[in-house]
Structure formats: C-alpha cells, structure tokens
Design an enzyme around this catalytic site. Structure first.
Site, PDB file in Angstrom:
ATOM      1  N   GLU A   1     -12.876  -9.096   7.094  1.00 46.63           N
ATOM      2  CA  GLU A   1     -12.505 -10.507   7.032  1.00 46.63           C
ATOM      3  C   GLU A   1     -13.733 -11.253   6.580  1.00 46.63           C
ATOM      4  O   GLU A   1     -14.667 -11.432   7.360  1.00 46.63           O
ATOM      5  CB  GLU A   1     -12.077 -11.017   8.413  1.00 46.63           C
ATOM      6  CG  GLU A   1     -10.756 -10.460   8.869  1.00 46.63           C
ATOM      7  CD  GLU A   1     -10.265 -11.119  10.161  1.00 46.63           C
ATOM      8  OE1 GLU A   1     -10.429 -12.344  10.318  1.00 46.63           O
ATOM      9  OE2 GLU A   1      -9.721 -10.388  10.996  1.00 46.63           O
TER      10      GLU A   1
ATOM     11  N   LEU B   1     -14.307 -12.958  16.153  1.00 48.58           N
ATOM     12  CA  LEU B   1     -13.983 -11.618  15.635  1.00 48.58           C
ATOM     13  C   LEU B   1     -13.614 -10.640  16.754  1.00 48.58           C
ATOM     14  O   LEU B   1     -14.072  -9.505  16.782  1.00 48.58           O
ATOM     15  CB  LEU B   1     -15.135 -11.077  14.764  1.00 48.58           C
ATOM     16  CG  LEU B   1     -15.474 -11.922  13.534  1.00 48.58           C
ATOM     17  CD1 LEU B   1     -16.663 -11.324  12.776  1.00 48.58           C
ATOM     18  CD2 LEU B   1     -14.270 -12.059  12.598  1.00 48.58           C
TER      19      LEU B   1
ATOM     20  N   MET C   1     -10.614 -25.552  -0.527  1.00 46.81           N
ATOM     21  CA  MET C   1     -10.810 -26.678  -1.436  1.00 46.81           C
ATOM     22  C   MET C   1     -12.252 -26.611  -1.958  1.00 46.81           C
ATOM     23  O   MET C   1     -13.096 -25.943  -1.374  1.00 46.81           O
ATOM     24  CB  MET C   1     -10.564 -28.008  -0.722  1.00 46.81           C
ATOM     25  CG  MET C   1      -9.169 -28.145  -0.131  1.00 46.81           C
ATOM     26  SD  MET C   1      -7.850 -27.731  -1.295  1.00 46.81           S
ATOM     27  CE  MET C   1      -7.904 -29.178  -2.358  1.00 46.81           C
TER      28      MET C   1
ATOM     29  N   GLU D   1      -1.372  17.726  23.522  1.00 41.78           N
ATOM     30  CA  GLU D   1      -0.793  18.994  23.964  1.00 41.78           C
ATOM     31  C   GLU D   1      -0.939  19.181  25.476  1.00 41.78           C
ATOM     32  O   GLU D   1      -0.044  19.705  26.138  1.00 41.78           O
ATOM     33  CB  GLU D   1      -1.486  20.176  23.270  1.00 41.78           C
ATOM     34  CG  GLU D   1      -1.360  20.178  21.751  1.00 41.78           C
ATOM     35  CD  GLU D   1      -2.476  19.412  21.066  1.00 41.78           C
ATOM     36  OE1 GLU D   1      -2.903  18.351  21.589  1.00 41.78           O
ATOM     37  OE2 GLU D   1      -2.928  19.842  19.994  1.00 41.78           O
TER      38      GLU D   1
ATOM     39  N   TRP E   1      -7.048 -22.675   8.235  1.00 41.98           N
ATOM     40  CA  TRP E   1      -5.583 -22.615   8.334  1.00 41.98           C
ATOM     41  C   TRP E   1      -4.851 -22.808   7.008  1.00 41.98           C
ATOM     42  O   TRP E   1      -3.936 -23.613   6.911  1.00 41.98           O
ATOM     43  CB  TRP E   1      -5.036 -23.641   9.348  1.00 41.98           C
ATOM     44  CG  TRP E   1      -5.744 -23.772  10.646  1.00 41.98           C
ATOM     45  CD1 TRP E   1      -5.867 -24.910  11.370  1.00 41.98           C
ATOM     46  CD2 TRP E   1      -6.382 -22.749  11.419  1.00 41.98           C
ATOM     47  NE1 TRP E   1      -6.557 -24.668  12.530  1.00 41.98           N
ATOM     48  CE2 TRP E   1      -6.895 -23.348  12.586  1.00 41.98           C
ATOM     49  CE3 TRP E   1      -6.595 -21.391  11.252  1.00 41.98           C
ATOM     50  CZ2 TRP E   1      -7.587 -22.645  13.556  1.00 41.98           C
ATOM     51  CZ3 TRP E   1      -7.300 -20.684  12.212  1.00 41.98           C
ATOM     52  CH2 TRP E   1      -7.773 -21.320  13.338  1.00 41.98           C
TER      53      TRP E   1
ATOM     54  N   ALA F   1     -17.874  -8.014  -3.824  1.00 46.18           N
ATOM     55  CA  ALA F   1     -18.875  -6.948  -3.839  1.00 46.18           C
ATOM     56  C   ALA F   1     -18.271  -5.615  -3.376  1.00 46.18           C
ATOM     57  O   ALA F   1     -18.549  -4.560  -3.954  1.00 46.18           O
ATOM     58  CB  ALA F   1     -20.062  -7.332  -2.961  1.00 46.18           C
TER      59      ALA F   1
ATOM     60  N   GLY G   1     -15.616 -13.749   3.089  1.00 47.59           N
ATOM     61  CA  GLY G   1     -15.409 -14.676   1.996  1.00 47.59           C
ATOM     62  C   GLY G   1     -15.387 -13.983   0.639  1.00 47.59           C
ATOM     63  O   GLY G   1     -15.403 -12.745   0.535  1.00 47.59           O
TER      64      GLY G   1
HETATM   65  C1  AOF Z   1      -5.684  17.954  19.309  1.00 49.12           C
HETATM   66  N1  AOF Z   1      -4.911  17.116  20.040  1.00 49.12           N
HETATM   67  O1  AOF Z   1      -4.446  15.123  20.875  1.00 49.12           O
HETATM   68  C2  AOF Z   1      -6.331  15.324  19.500  1.00 49.12           C
HETATM   69  C3  AOF Z   1      -7.091  16.195  18.684  1.00 49.12           C
HETATM   70  O2  AOF Z   1     -13.864  15.322  21.680  1.00 49.12           O
HETATM   71  P1  AOF Z   1     -12.458  15.773  21.831  1.00 49.12           P
HETATM   72  O3  AOF Z   1     -12.311  16.956  22.735  1.00 49.12           O
HETATM   73  O4  AOF Z   1     -11.509  14.656  22.209  1.00 49.12           O
HETATM   74  O5  AOF Z   1     -11.995  16.308  20.398  1.00 49.12           O
HETATM   75  C4  AOF Z   1     -11.798  15.408  19.357  1.00 49.12           C
HETATM   76  C5  AOF Z   1     -11.328  16.138  18.137  1.00 49.12           C
HETATM   77  O6  AOF Z   1     -10.158  16.886  18.437  1.00 49.12           O
HETATM   78  C6  AOF Z   1     -10.932  15.188  17.023  1.00 49.12           C
HETATM   79  O7  AOF Z   1     -12.010  14.910  16.163  1.00 49.12           O
HETATM   80  C7  AOF Z   1      -9.829  15.948  16.314  1.00 49.12           C
HETATM   81  O8  AOF Z   1     -10.344  16.911  15.422  1.00 49.12           O
HETATM   82  C8  AOF Z   1      -9.157  16.655  17.466  1.00 49.12           C
HETATM   83  N2  AOF Z   1      -8.148  15.754  18.024  1.00 49.12           N
HETATM   84  N3  AOF Z   1      -6.722  17.479  18.613  1.00 49.12           N
HETATM   85  O9  AOF Z   1      -5.421  19.154  19.281  1.00 49.12           O
HETATM   86  C9  AOF Z   1      -5.183  15.829  20.170  1.00 49.12           C
HETATM   87  N4  AOF Z   1      -6.662  14.025  19.656  1.00 49.12           N
HETATM   88 ZN    ZN Z   2      -6.972  19.349  21.372  1.00 45.00          ZN
END
Ligand code: AOF
Ligand code: ZN
EC number: 3.5.4.26
Length: 373
Positions: free
Chosen positions: A304, A209, A168, A57, A175, A312, A306
C-alpha cells in the site's frame, strides 16, 4: 446418507475447505487440510492453524483414532518428512496404519520435496499426488513462490478514480474509494505475511498499517476469531531515515521493519527493527529487499503505497498481482496518476497485465490483474 461412493475429488475438496481456515494465521507455514476416510465415511479432519502447532495430518489422525487403520488420507500438500517445529507427518501416517495417501501436490520445501511421499511408499502405503493442483497452487501462492524462488508473492494495491487518478493536484486524496473497499483491504491485509509501504506515505498520511478486527467484514470475522488476530509485519522503505518514534505505526501491535540504507543507532522499541539494504538509484534496492523478506520467511507482501513505490516495484518486475479499486469518479487530467514510470516512452515497453477478476465492492470495482508473462 449416500449410496454412490464419493470420489477422491469430493474428499480433497473438503480438505481444501479445511486448509483455507488457516489462511489468516499459518504464515510462514502453508495452509494445509487433511481428511481421513474409511469405508466412504469421513472419520478424521484437520487443518494447520499456526506455525509451531500440529500439522493438518496430526489433527485429523487424532480425531480418527483407531479408524485411521486401513483408511485413506487426503492431504492438500505432501506430508512432511522432516523434523521442523513438529515431527514428520509421514511417520505419523505410517504409525497410524493408513493404507492410502492422496496428496494434491508435492511440497517444494527443500526439506521435504518428495521425501514425504517416498517415506510413505517405502512403508507400503499406496501413494498418489497431483489431484486438484490448481486449487493447491491457489491456496498457497505465497508459500509456494517463496519455496521455489526465495521471493515472496507481491500484491500491489492501488485505489483510483475511473480515469486512473489517485489524488487531486493539491495532494488531497483521502477516501477516493468507499468504506466497502477499505473493508476489503482489511481482509487482504489480514491474509498477508507483510504490509509494505514507504516513508513518503507514512509522512503524508501517518497510517497504522494494522489489521483491525472490528473493521473486517462479518464473514471474515466468522472465519477468523478475534483471539487469533495476527498483525502482519509492517515493512517501511525509509532510505533517508525519516521515520521517527512519533509516527503512529511504530507504537502499533506487531512488528515493524524499517528498510534503510544506513540504519541508525537510536533507541527503538523492541518490536521495531532496521534492515540494511544497499542503495539503488534514489532509494533502496527493491530486489534485495524482497530477497531479504523471503529470507525472513515472508510468504506474501501486500503493498500500500504511492505512485513512486508502485512504479518502482512494477519497473523492477517485482509485482505478481495488481489489485485496483476503481471509484466511479472522474478527477480530471490535472489530478495525480496511478504510478510513476520514469523512462517509459514506447508503448512496447509498457508493463502489461491480464485481467483475472472484476468484482463490485460497494459502489467501487475491484480489478485484479496478473503479469502478462
Ligand atoms: C504438512 N502438514 O499441515 C503443514 C506442512 O516447522 P514445522 O514443523 O511446522 O514445518 C513446517 C514445514 O512443514 C513447512 O515449511 C512445510 O514444508 C510443511 N508444512 N506439512 O505435512 C502441514 N503445515
Ligand atoms: Zn507435517
């Protein structure tokens, strides 16, 4: 130009397109996109790129400037109401004078959970939510599962021959699937918060990894500039303390976590940590491990490993999605099977899945399945 007013869905679809640009980098935060529309024209757009950096936003409001006044904001997730690493987006939307907010879904984060929408409503903004909710669920499967349950979303990757064999009898296995399938795996790794494997695999193959940018497909490279490269946390189940500093993954970029019953007091590099997990049967308690990874804000785990760890995890009911690369080869019945499922004797007890996607990847097939329940 267009004459017909474009509907909410059109702009929300654009917001999702933007949200997906964050898919390699936002963890532990969700992927969020935002579009600001005034008089049927997009005046601001943004998405969340990285935790600690501005939310979607904020980027969109910056671009819209004065044109945000009286405009509609489309957001793929409820605007936040809390002071996290960044200030509340709900406040920013109010301050900018937006008159309508459409959110695809509420944010299950207990710090938000409806309070963002409530704040907007209290400020006299016309608020609605519940548009393109399937998209909203799909784009943040990991974040949403962790917020709702505390557990990460777990994807188990396996590679097998047409007859479901992985190696095998001798153990020879490198691969089985094609270079195209390995490139596909790189993309999945790049989107995961963590990569999980076992010391058995590390001792057998000495894998790195890591995500290797050069090995990503061109489309992914275009969407994910090299300078943004993030290494998922490497988690190695090492209940008998068999991993040493000599293993390749220890010296790779990014962090490694050794999940052990008894952490040792040796001197490990600063990016290698140990996590004590209680014993369960022959190994560690996988449920506790996943819960701990959730606490470490791991949204998604890409496994990733075996046949033993795969089995499990399946028997513990911890797998959300199976991704199987099927090579057009037959290895015969002396070759090793896909997973070890001790105690499975009756068909009624067999783990069961639902196919959700079948896709050719080079000469192989990628089969995606989810739990039947
Ligand atoms: C929004 N817009 O683009 C995102 C949101 O630690 P902060 O400030 O980055 O907050 C993270 C939290 O904000 C995240 O866990 C989720 O609830 C919200 N993410 N909210 O309005 C965004 N990325
Ligand atoms: Zn936000």
């Amino acid at each position: 130009m267009h004459n017909q007013p474009r509907g909410d869905e059109f702009y929300m679809a654009r917001a999702f397109e933007l949200a997906r640009r964050g898919r390699f980098t936002t963890t532990p935060n969700p992927n969020v996109g935002c579009v600001i529309v005034l008089n049927d024209e997009i005046v601001g757009e943004g998405y969340h790129l990285r935790a600690g950096e501005p939310h979607a936003e904020v980027h969109a409001l910056r671009m819209a400037g004065d044109k945000a006044r009286g405009a509609t904001a489309y957001v793929t997730l409820e605007p936040c109401s809390h002071h996290g690493r960044t200030p509340p987006c709900a406040d920013a939307l109010v301050a900018a004078g937006v008159s309508r907010v459409v959110a695809a879904m509420q944010d299950p984060n207990p710090n938000v959970a409806g309070r963002g929408l409530f704040k907007l409503q209290q400020a006299g903004i016309d608020v609605s939510h519940g548009l393109m909710m399937n998209e909203a669920e799909a784009v943040n499967r990991g974040f949403l599962k962790r917020m709702r349950t505390g557990f990460p979303f777990v994807q188990l990757k396996m590679a097998a021959s047409l007859d479901g064999r992985t190696a095998m009898a001798s153990g020879e296995s490198q691969w089985i699937t094609s270079a195209a399938a390995r490139q596909d795996v790189q993309r999945y790794r790049a989107q995961s918060s963590a990569i999980l494997s076992s010391s058995a695999t590390v001792l057998a193959d000495d894998p790195s990894l890591t995500v290797r940018w050069d090995e990503l497909d061109v489309t992914t490279q275009q969407a994910y500039p090299r300078e943004n490269l993030r290494q998922p946390l490497r988690v190695i189940i090492d209940s008998q303390n068999r991993i040493t500093t000599e293993h390749k993954l220890i010296s790779q970029a990014g962090e490694t976590l050794l999940a052990r019953i008894h952490p040792d007091d040796l001197h490990w590099p600063e990016n290698v940590k140990q996590l004590a997990i209680p014993q369960y049967g022959q190994g560690i308690d996988l449920v506790v491990l996943m819960m701990q990874l959730g606490k470490l804000q791991i949204n998604s785990v890409w496994v990733e490993a075996g046949a033993s760890l795969a089995g499990a995890l399946l028997q513990a009911g911890l797998v959300d999605e199976l991704i199987i690369y099927l090579a057009p080869k037959l290895l015969g019945d002396a070759a090793r099977g896909l997973c070890v499922l001790p105690g499975l004797e009756q068909l009624a007890d067999a783990p069961q899945f639902v196919f959700s996607e079948v896709m050719p990847v080079g000469p192989d097939l990628r089969i995606v399945l989810r739990n039947a329940y």
